[in-house]
Every structure is written in C-alpha cells, then in structure tokens.
Design a protein around this motif. Structure first.
Motif, short mmCIF file in Angstrom:
data_model
loop_
_atom_site.label_atom_id
_atom_site.label_comp_id
_atom_site.label_asym_id
_atom_site.label_seq_id
_atom_site.Cartn_x
_atom_site.Cartn_y
_atom_site.Cartn_z
N THR A 1 0.83 -1.21 0.00
CA THR A 1 0.00 0.00 0.00
C THR A 1 0.87 1.26 0.00
O THR A 1 0.34 2.37 -0.18
CB THR A 1 -0.97 0.02 1.19
OG1 THR A 1 -0.23 -0.25 2.39
CG2 THR A 1 -2.07 -1.01 1.05
N GLY A 2 2.16 1.10 0.21
CA GLY A 2 3.16 2.14 -0.08
C GLY A 2 2.97 3.50 0.57
O GLY A 2 3.45 4.50 0.04
N GLY A 3 2.24 3.58 1.66
CA GLY A 3 2.08 4.87 2.32
C GLY A 3 0.66 5.41 2.22
O GLY A 3 0.32 6.41 2.87
N VAL B 1 14.42 -3.20 3.96
CA VAL B 1 13.75 -2.36 4.96
C VAL B 1 12.90 -3.24 5.87
O VAL B 1 12.82 -3.02 7.08
CB VAL B 1 12.92 -1.25 4.29
CG1 VAL B 1 12.18 -0.42 5.32
CG2 VAL B 1 13.81 -0.35 3.43
N SER C 1 -1.10 5.43 5.68
CA SER C 1 -0.64 6.58 6.49
C SER C 1 -1.23 7.88 5.97
O SER C 1 -1.66 8.74 6.74
CB SER C 1 0.89 6.68 6.44
OG SER C 1 1.49 5.59 7.06
N GLY D 1 4.69 5.47 10.79
CA GLY D 1 4.75 4.19 10.10
C GLY D 1 6.06 4.00 9.38
O GLY D 1 6.86 4.92 9.24
N VAL D 2 6.23 2.76 8.93
CA VAL D 2 7.37 2.46 8.07
C VAL D 2 6.82 1.95 6.75
O VAL D 2 5.95 1.08 6.73
CB VAL D 2 8.29 1.39 8.71
CG1 VAL D 2 9.33 0.89 7.71
CG2 VAL D 2 8.97 1.95 9.95
N VAL D 3 7.28 2.56 5.66
CA VAL D 3 6.95 2.02 4.34
C VAL D 3 8.13 1.13 3.96
O VAL D 3 9.21 1.62 3.62
CB VAL D 3 6.75 3.14 3.31
CG1 VAL D 3 6.42 2.54 1.95
CG2 VAL D 3 5.63 4.08 3.75
N SER D 4 7.91 -0.17 4.09
CA SER D 4 9.01 -1.12 3.87
C SER D 4 8.85 -1.72 2.47
O SER D 4 8.41 -2.84 2.31
CB SER D 4 8.98 -2.20 4.93
OG SER D 4 7.72 -2.84 4.94
N TYR D 5 9.24 -0.91 1.49
CA TYR D 5 9.02 -1.36 0.12
C TYR D 5 10.06 -2.40 -0.27
O TYR D 5 9.74 -3.44 -0.81
CB TYR D 5 9.08 -0.15 -0.82
CG TYR D 5 8.00 -0.20 -1.87
CD1 TYR D 5 6.68 -0.33 -1.51
CD2 TYR D 5 8.32 -0.14 -3.22
CE1 TYR D 5 5.68 -0.41 -2.47
CE2 TYR D 5 7.33 -0.21 -4.18
CZ TYR D 5 6.02 -0.35 -3.81
OH TYR D 5 5.06 -0.43 -4.77
N ALA D 6 11.33 -2.12 0.05
CA ALA D 6 12.39 -3.08 -0.25
C ALA D 6 12.48 -4.11 0.87
O ALA D 6 12.17 -3.81 2.02
CB ALA D 6 13.72 -2.35 -0.39
#
Lengths: 412, 412
Positions: B280-282, B309, B285, B301-306
């Motif tokens: 959902t990439g952010g 991360v 949030s 929040g943390v956007v943990s795309y990779a």
C-alpha cells in the motif's frame, strides 16, 4: 461522428459523487476521433431520461448513458430506454446463468435483485461486463446509437474498452486525424509560462489550439489540431520549440506523470530513494509507489508523525526538537541524515511542516513546510510558505518534493 | 429556486480534466435549498457559451458558469457574457490595484495578461476572490441570475463560500425544507445491504427517496425528503431503523469519512496506532493523516518497500522472507511485531501484497494481499484475493485495513 455523454443520477446533481466517468469517456472518444459535443448530468427520473435521449439524438450520432443500472432499487434507466425505443422487456436466460455461476464461484449468496437485472429491452445488443453483473447495452435507432453502461467506473471502463471499442471501430469513417500533444511542466505558474512562450504562441496557426491546464504545482500545455492530413509533424515542431524554451520546467509529455518521470530518471541513473515524511504523512511514498515498477528505485520511508518517531527512528536529537521545533531547517536536516543512515539510499528527502488547519503560530503559521533533500555529501533545504488548506498544503508539498528530487539528480 | 451548472472548457469534453466543481456546487446548492436541475459541460467557444446561457436561463433561475476565466489566452467567457447581456467592457481600476499589490507582496513579476483580466462587462457585480486574481462575476437579467467563477477549484470554492453565499441567502424564499441523511457502511456490498433492509425499504413512504452509493469497499445509503414542514424527525426515525439493522457495518453518518471514524474511535479509547506498509506504499498513512487531529493517535509508520527495509527496520527474519516470501502470513506477522516494538503503539497493522500489474505468480497471483493487525497480546491475519488493477488493489486494501482496525478496537 459526434457524441454526447449523459450521466444519470441525482447523486451527481446534489454533489454526492463526482462524475469521473465523463472525463474518461471524453478522452477515449476524442482519441478515437469522435467529437464530444456536450456532457450533461440529469436526474434519474424516467421522463427526464426519455427527454434527454430525445434531445440528444436530435443533435448527435451517439448518446452514451452511464449510471442508473445495477442491482438495487434505483434502477430505472432500462425501463426508460425500453419505453423510448417502444420495446417490451424480456428475460435474458443466458445472463441469468452467467450471474448464477459468478456468485457460485465467489461463494456469495445471490439475491432477488440479481434476477430482476436479467430483464432486458427487446432489440438490445448486450455488451459483456466481466467486472460486474450488469452488462452494457447498445441500441440502434434510425442509424444513430444509444450506449448504456453501469455507472461504477471500473465496470464502465471495462465494457467500453473490451466490448464497445471493437463495435465503435466499425461505426467510424476512415481518414480524419485529430492529434494533440501535451507538455508537462512543474515548478512554474500559468501566467509566467504564457509570458515565456508569448512569441511562439502568437505565431501559432489559427487551426492549432493552445491550452493551459494548471493544477497544484504543475501546468500542462496542450496543442491540438484536427485535419484531413496527419498534423503530427506540424504539432511536434511547435511542441519542440515550446519544450526547448521551457527548459527544465518540462518533465515529460502527454500522460506521463511526475511520479513516472521520477521512476524514469532514477532508473536511468540507477539511483535509489528513501523518504522521511512528517506533515505529508505518507502521501509522497504513496505517489511514488502508485505506479508499477517503483520498487526499482524506491526503498521505503518512515512516516514520523510523532516526535518520538523522529527521535527514535530518525535520530533527530531531543535538543534540536526543543530548541528549534519539529518544523525547522535543523530538524529536517537531521531527519534527512536519519533516513540516509537508516535505509542507505543514494538520495533522500525529509519533510516537516504545519499542514493545518491547527498547529500554527505567529512564527510558524499554517502552511510553513521545511524540506531537506540530497545525498550524504550534498544537501539542500527550502522553506515553503503555503496557504491554509490542509490537503492542498500536503499535495503541493508532495509535488514540490518530487520536483526537487527530479532536479537534484539531474547533476548526479 | 432552481439552478443549472454549466462548466466551460474543451478540457472537460475531451477528458483532460475531471469536473469536480459541479459536484461540490451541487452539494452546496442542495444544502442551501436550491434544486440543481442539470449539470452540463460545453466547449469554450463564444457562440456555444451564449447559446447555453440562453437555453439555461429559459429553464432556470440561476445559471452558474465555472471555467473560462483566468490570465491566459483561453479566456472568452467574459466576452460571451458581455455580448449576451448586451454590455460593453470597462477597465476596473480597483481590481488592477489589488492585483498589483498581490504580486508585489509575493515578489512575483506581474505580466500583461493580468492587466487584461481587469476588463469587465458593464453591470457586473464583482465577487471577491482571495485565492487568485480573477474575481467572481454576478449578473442579473430580468429577475434571473448568472454567476460566473474561475474553474480552479479552490478559487471557485472560496468565492462561492465567502462572496456568493451571503448574496444567495437574500435571493432565497423562506420555508422549504430539504433534508437528507446518509448512513456510511463498510465491509458489505450493495446487494447484500438491499436484501438486509428490504422490509424497511419496502415500507418507506413514497416521498422519501432511498439511494445506494457504492464505492471501493464501502456503500453509502441515503434517505431524502423535501417538504413544506421539516422532515428531519421522520427521516431520522428511518435512519435509526436502518442503522440498527446494519449493526457494525455502519461507521458513521453524512460526510464522516472512515478516516474520521478511526480518529473518533481511537481518541475515545485513548489508543495509539502505528503501521507497516509494503504494497500500500504509504496510502494508509496518508489517509489517516489526511484529516486534522490525526496526530492525537497516529504515531507514524514504516513504508518497507524493499525487503532490506523489512529486515532492517521491521526485523523480519531473512529466513522468513526466503522460506515464505515477502507476501505471506509469516512475513506480515513479523512486520506487525516489528512495528509494535519499534514505535510501541497500542495497535499496529502490517500489509504486504502483490499490487500488480507485475510480480504475480501462480501461487500468489496479482491481488494477493496479506494483513496482520492487533496488539502485542492479540493478533489477527487475513488474506485478500483481489483483482488486477494496481490502484484499486492499493485503495481497497487500505479501506479494508482501516475497517479491521475499527472493528478490532471495538472490544478493547
């Protein structure tokens, strides 16, 4: 070929929904060479629908209705069309079987309303809808056409693209060209552009139309020409002149979004990105990841809404927060270095501001937004002073941030 | 009093912009007791504008034009109105002075186009615009009105709210009531709702209209009545019956968004929230922080795309990623515990999926989205199996996530 789009539903007139379907259809029809004369929205009253059909068919070749089809009670479009065409309703067995199978597959109980959906006006040509239970309907009347589709955008689009376009192709005559090309700019206002390109726009041939489309933080400039010979080359020549004049304000053409331009530029240089967002609250990450392929360069981000997150995850020092506040140049620089150390991207950006409507002070009024961006070696900062609207501030800051990233990596 | 809204601009007809102004105006007018009969979009051709004005004024009391005003070349609305009203143009000195002062304050050079903006049709009543340089214009013709405003949404809204509404109030007769109330639901489809409330909707008086407004993951149900005595009590009685029937599917009423319902519910229980987003990439949030006051409960929040991360910030173990993949129940549970440990909120949520269009496999096709949510003590998981459209998947997952959070904290 001319067309009119009529959207049905009180919901649009009283403003409970925004009509996005017409814009989508307008674009598709224009690109197919069909001229959209008019778009209108009417109530879902049977008489109003019949009157609108009558008036529109007098003026145009193709009337496209959207809305007023679906499993719940407010479905009257079908009855209005049947009546207007002087046709009776019949029960479409094949559709009923398909709907039954669809619900069985999804394990959802079927309700009575779905059976009622299978009654259709005689003489209809049904257009398949793989996104829902209501098919599109096409009618012919004295060489003119009525196309009726459900109002749910993704259903309407599916029907138009997959079931109607092949039919439309057969309807259209060959040989008329409409060509338009759009220059996408960011970081410059409409009036300033108009002035910069005045000598070019003043010498444009009268059959080429020029328009400006401003939106928050960016402006599109579009040239259009319609002619019997292909106007591509002529338009492209002017587009090139305008593009050269506007320099680095231009990030792309036509439907390319700023997000897509970022993906293009970062991928080309094999750079990676991580972001630290406070007041933009994740919108920058969302914009970046809204397009496929963004995982090529976007590592991730931290939304540091609470100060503890700025301290604990982004290693902003308590004394910086106390002495300068969360919205300050000092804080965004520490946030930037925090995210650079945390995720180790080539480039990072940090944003902290007062989005509003609350939280402003005399020193830092609503709309004050600090940004820092760059690599470990080279960092820049900027303070935006925006207005009072929360969402506008968040969106503008996001566009501004993407533009700074785009410009920053030009020299890397 | 009746009104028609006419938006001007080829840009709408060819689908380059979506007309959001009409919906906003439709809503405002309806709430003011003005019935919107029709909304239409026409080209920015002078003759078309004059013809549209003539037709609309035959049918209605108030014609509202938006678009076609602004500093660039495509401004012809003013000329069309002047011609339609049989008036000459004059130079409005006071406006010119104001525009000059505005540019001086902002330190932006003024261009010639801004001077041309100050020519106005005789007989106009200018309506202040604090958001831009083009004022609103009001004309009276034989007891009927034409209101013309720029098409830029925030300018139009400012003028309507601040400069036109006080005038509108004087135009309106007293004594007609329009009342509508909307129930907001999430997590249930339109047809299923229709079935659940069938006995109530079947006995609704015929002068109360019921409509369904589905959008991705949620459905609004609206009751409307217009009458000479105040229908509030009668509508509210039915709203209460429907609300009771639909139970926890209902999250609020009228314009309350799901984000606002979350803020309400979390604040009430003094709980905090942090999120871990991959696919959902952010957006989650962003939705949460799009409303003022969200800092009351949202930590970040943390956007943990990779994947790095996910590993480094959210402490998902490498072996989990290798053995089960980033889109798995195991991974979202570790992401959830990661964000709970990192930011120490009362409740967290973690989302990882294949948003598409690429990245799908036979085992995990596009649209497979895993979620885990809860506190350190009590956690739940769910696998969504959605369709192929990237943005639709991201948006649906976000709505689904907010609804699970809402339901989860009901029992805390």
């Amino acid at each position: 070929m001319n067309a009119q789009i009529v959207t049905i539903g009180d919901e649009i007139l009283i403003g409970k929904i925004v009509d996005t379907n017409s814009a989508w259809l307008g674009n598709e029809l224009t690109l197919s060479g069909v001229k959209v004369q008019k778009v209108s929205s009417i109530t879902d009253n049977e008489d109003d629908i019949k009157l609108a059909l009558k008036k529109a068919l007098e003026e145009t070749d193709l009337v496209i209705l959207t809305g007023g089809l679906g499993p719940t009670k407010d479905d009257i479009t079908k009855k209005a069309i049947a009546d207007f065409m002087g046709q009776e309703m019949y029960f479409e067995e094949a559709l009923f079987d398909k709907i039954k199978a669809y619900f069985k597959r999804r394990g959802i109980p079927m309700v009575d309303a779905h059976r009622l959906q299978c009654f259709m006006p005689q003489g209809v040509r049904l257009l398949e809808n793989q996104m829902g239970t209501a098919p599109g309907m096409l009618f012919e009347k004295e060489g003119k056409y009525i196309l009726s589709m459900p109002g749910v955008p993704y259903e309407m689009k599916w029907i138009f693209d997959n079931s109607f376009k092949p039919v439309l192709k057969e309807m259209l005559p060959d040989g008329l060209y409409i060509y338009h090309k759009t220059i996408k700019t960011v970081g410059i206002g409409e009036s300033r552009i108009a002035e910069m390109i005045l000598d070019i726009s003043d010498t444009l041939p009268s059959d080429i139309s020029l328009s400006f489309l401003p939106s928050l933080g960016s402006v599109k400039i579009r040239l259009t020409k319609k002619s019997e010979s292909n106007p591509k080359q002529e338009i492209d020549t002017y587009i090139n002149r305008l593009t050269e004049r506007l320099g680095s304000y231009v990030f792309g053409f036509n439907d390319l979004s700023l997000e897509e331009a970022l993906l293009r530029d970062f991928s080309e240089k094999e750079l990676t990105l991580a972001v630290a967002e406070s007041c933009t609250g994740g919108l920058l990450s969302h914009k970046i990841t809204s397009i496929p392929g963004s995982s090529k360069y976007f590592l991730g981000g931290v939304v540091s809404y609470a100060n503890e997150v700025k301290e604990n995850q982004l290693t902003v020092s308590k004394s910086t927060l106390i002495n300068y506040g969360a919205v300050s140049e000092e804080t965004v620089i520490e946030m930037l270095n925090g995210i650079l150390n945390l995720m180790n991207p080539s480039v990072g950006i940090a944003i902290s501001g007062v989005a509003g409507p609350g939280g402003g002070s005399k020193e830092k009024p609503v709309g004050t937004i600090w940004m820092a961006w760059g690599s470990k070696e080279n960092q820049k900062t900027y303070k935006l002073s925006l207005a009072k609207d929360r969402l506008k501030n968040i969106e503008y800051a996001t566009v501004f941030a993407m533009n700074q990233l785009r410009l920053f990596i030009k020299d890397l």
